[in-house]
Design an enzyme around this catalytic site. Structure first.
Site, PDB file in Angstrom:
ATOM      1  N   ARG A   1       0.974  -1.218   0.008  1.00 39.93           N
ATOM      2  CA  ARG A   1       0.208   0.111  -0.019  1.00 39.93           C
ATOM      3  C   ARG A   1       0.795   1.149   0.068  1.00 39.93           C
ATOM      4  O   ARG A   1       1.383   1.686   1.032  1.00 39.93           O
ATOM      5  CB  ARG A   1      -0.958   0.065   1.126  1.00 39.93           C
ATOM      6  CG  ARG A   1      -1.797  -1.231   1.446  1.00 39.93           C
ATOM      7  CD  ARG A   1      -2.809  -1.113   2.244  1.00 39.93           C
ATOM      8  NE  ARG A   1      -2.068  -1.557   3.661  1.00 39.93           N
ATOM      9  CZ  ARG A   1      -3.048  -2.027   4.786  1.00 39.93           C
ATOM     10  NH1 ARG A   1      -4.436  -1.856   4.666  1.00 39.93           N
ATOM     11  NH2 ARG A   1      -2.504  -2.279   5.769  1.00 39.93           N
TER      12      ARG A   1
ATOM     13  N   ASP B   1     -11.628  -6.624   0.410  1.00 39.55           N
ATOM     14  CA  ASP B   1     -10.388  -5.557   0.235  1.00 39.55           C
ATOM     15  C   ASP B   1      -8.943  -6.530  -0.231  1.00 39.55           C
ATOM     16  O   ASP B   1      -9.011  -7.579   0.050  1.00 39.55           O
ATOM     17  CB  ASP B   1     -10.053  -4.758   1.371  1.00 39.55           C
ATOM     18  CG  ASP B   1      -9.914  -5.406   2.583  1.00 39.55           C
ATOM     19  OD1 ASP B   1     -10.390  -6.519   2.890  1.00 39.55           O
ATOM     20  OD2 ASP B   1      -8.885  -5.111   3.483  1.00 39.55           O
ATOM     21  N   GLU B   2      -8.179  -5.743  -0.598  1.00 37.54           N
ATOM     22  CA  GLU B   2      -6.894  -6.358  -0.799  1.00 37.54           C
ATOM     23  C   GLU B   2      -6.755  -7.803  -1.490  1.00 37.54           C
ATOM     24  O   GLU B   2      -5.620  -8.552  -0.819  1.00 37.54           O
ATOM     25  CB  GLU B   2      -5.955  -5.948   0.387  1.00 37.54           C
ATOM     26  CG  GLU B   2      -5.821  -4.699   0.607  1.00 37.54           C
ATOM     27  CD  GLU B   2      -5.024  -4.401   1.759  1.00 37.54           C
ATOM     28  OE1 GLU B   2      -4.106  -3.606   2.008  1.00 37.54           O
ATOM     29  OE2 GLU B   2      -5.428  -4.976   2.969  1.00 37.54           O
ATOM     30  N   ALA B   3      -7.467  -8.135  -2.479  1.00 32.53           N
ATOM     31  CA  ALA B   3      -7.725  -9.556  -2.826  1.00 32.53           C
ATOM     32  C   ALA B   3      -6.403  -9.644  -3.911  1.00 32.53           C
ATOM     33  O   ALA B   3      -6.836 -10.128  -5.106  1.00 32.53           O
ATOM     34  CB  ALA B   3      -8.858 -10.072  -3.420  1.00 32.53           C
TER      35      ALA B   3
END
Ligand code: ACM
Length: 543
Positions: free
Chosen positions: A2, A348-350
């Site tokens: 991120r 999220d964040e897959a």
């Protein structure tokens, strides 16, 4: 990973902030009636009416202050169990510090602290209240019990901070004269707590709920599962909790809530008028589940438990039937335990799931949530799939988030997806305040107190219609946090600011007046045992 960039906060609009100050000044002048004259040795002025957090929609100061004395009674709406319970709650706050008996009674009378329900007062809505204070009584009127409870929080904040102490303090206990009429800007005023990266006990969660209630927060989003731990007992998949919940970041013992414990959290939250929003994050952030059941993995091999802090490496096996049996069972059991309307499915964040698989998975899972009577909430990546009708997307981007991603979320909002606004570089309570903050992360940048407050959720996401914005939420991720003192230090003083963004009319938004109201909260936190970050941006009282 991120990587996000920050820029400076936009300048504040200073409209009603100054009006409130004028009203507050009048309140201070009107606050010392003859009957309540403080002794020469203990000069006291009531907190100016409306000088609270969140700022009320309207405060009209004037007239005599009300003084709580040994003779005060708490009069509650006759026949209302909820009003009685709120009266008992208020008495529980006031008795230890005032030392007064403060009997709670449904006997009618025009004196005392009066909690009334006016079921037909449409102006007050589902959560609004009117508080009127004069020499004879302080009266809180609401249409619904939630409004009464919020009005009681206002009453609390109008009293001296030492009212929060658990031992007897010297009065006088004055409430400035005048009227507050107050309804929230948004129906969704959330706080999220990550109980997966570190486990927090029922007692620790209750403590946080009490802190949220003081600022009129009305949603508790519990992040119940992640790579590091599964925190809720599921009867049909028992190893999720007993094995998947057996550790946490850094390798501690972890833990999980039994169904009875989870229900106790839900009950306690409801008693403070917070709705629990359970989150089962999927298809990624699932290592704890994948470690617990080999058959959930595409290769049929269970990975080890995980105690690090990387994200995005795990994925449910999108093409296996058993994955959807698993999701159906978990959603069914979580929905059955949760009286609230929402079920958060993460999303999220897959990073280990292909786009096609992600879309197929999210589109297959959303109807399962509907089947069990709940409304889908997802992190805003849900908009890469097709958000179900009525679904809410929780936007957690930053100023550095790409234009295409922002536009995709805005487009979904135009098509009816509601938005919960949680910009990581504004509302993430786990971001460090400065480079010197001993706890927290900094992937979204440093978030000082002004930065967390000084923005507008209604206009935050370019192109999103303001009606699509259902409210705001302040997430508190716990990779680096493992005690209540840690939670307090990161939440205070930023949490009250996000709560104010959710509650107060945009016209009251003004950093210069907000920071003064915020500073005045510090003695209350001291009395409550809440440790906080003494930001140099805030004019804290001396001492
Ligand atoms: C998130 O912070 N991954 C929602």
């Amino acid at each position: 990973m991120r990587t996000h960039h920050r820029s400076l906060p936009r300048p504040a609009a200073a409209l009603l902030g100054s009006l409130l100050l004028v009203a507050a000044g009048a309140g201070a002048l009107g606050a010392v009636p003859a009957a309540a004259s403080p002794t020469a040795s203990a000069p006291a002025a009531a907190t100016p009416l409306g000088q609270i957090v969140p700022a009320p929609a309207k405060a009209t100061a004037g007239g005599s202050a009300y003084r709580i004395t040994a003779a005060t009674r708490i009069r509650v709406e006759d026949g209302s169990r909820e009003a009685r319970r709120i009266g008992d709650y208020l008495a529980g706050v006031l008795r230890p510090s005032t030392g007064y008996k403060l009997p709670v009674t449904d006997a009618e009378g025009r004196d005392g602290i009066r909690l009334e329900l006016h079921r037909k007062d449409g102006e007050l809505g589902a959560e609004g209240y009117r508080l009127t204070s004069d020499g004879r009584s302080v009266t809180v009127v609401a249409r619904e019990a939630a409004g009464l409870f919020h009005g009681v929080q206002t009453l609390r904040q109008q009293l001296p901070a030492k009212v929060e102490a658990d031992s007897r303090q010297a009065g006088p206990w004055l409430v400035a004269g005048g009227t507050i009429e107050d309804t929230p800007r948004y129906a969704w005023r959330g706080a999220h707590l990550d109980v997966s990266r570190h486990f927090f006990t029922v007692g620790q969660v209750k403590r946080y709920i009490d802190e949220l209630a003081l600022y009129k927060v009305n949603k508790l989003h519990l992040h119940l599962s992640d790579d590091q731990g599964w925190r809720l007992a599921i009867d049909s998949w028992p190893r999720l909790a007993t094995y998947g919940g057996s550790t946490q970041v850094g390798g501690g013992a972890g833990g999980y809530y039994t169904k009875a414990q989870y229900k106790e959290i839900v009950r306690y939250a409801a008693s403070r008028y917070l709705e629990v929003v359970p989150e089962i994050d999927m298809p990624s952030h699932t290592n704890a589940a994948l470690a617990s059941y080999a058959e959930l993995n595409c290769d049929g091999v269970a990975p080890p438990l995980y105690t690090g802090t990387e994200v995005g490496f795990s994925s449910l096996c999108v093409n296996k039937d058993i994955t959807y049996k698993f999701v159906d069972d978990v959603v069914r059991e979580v929905a059955a335990l949760t009286p609230g309307r929402y079920l958060h499915i993460g999303g999220d964040e897959a990073h280990s799931t292909s786009h096609e698989d992600y879309v197929a998975f999210m589109n297959k899972v959303q109807p399962i949530v509907a089947k069990y009577g709940k409304t889908v909430v997802g992190w805003h990546q849900l908009t890469e799939a097709t958000p179900a009708k009525g679904a809410l997307a929780q936007y957690w981007g930053t100023e550095g988030t790409g234009a295409a991603e922002k536009a995709r979320v805005a487009e979904a909002a135009k098509n009816g997806t509601g938005l919960i606004i949680s910009p990581a570089d504004r509302t993430y309570l786990d971001m460090k305040y400065t480079k010197d903050t001993p706890l927290g992360l900094s992937w979204a940048g440093y978030v000082e107190v002004r930065r967390s407050y000084d923005w507008d959720p209604g206009t935050y996401l370019p192109g999103a219609p303001s009606e699509a914005v259902k409210g705001v939420e302040a997430p508190l991720w716990s990779e680096t946090l493992s005690t209540s003192a840690h939670l307090d230090y990161m939440a205070f003083p930023r949490l009250p600011g996000v709560a104010e963004l959710g509650w107060s009319p945009a016209a009251t938004h003004d950093w210069d007046t907000y920071k003064v109201r915020l500073a005045a909260q510090a003695p209350r936190w001291d009395a409550l045992g809440i440790g906080y970050y003494k930001s140099p941006q805030v004019p804290w009282p001396a001492g």
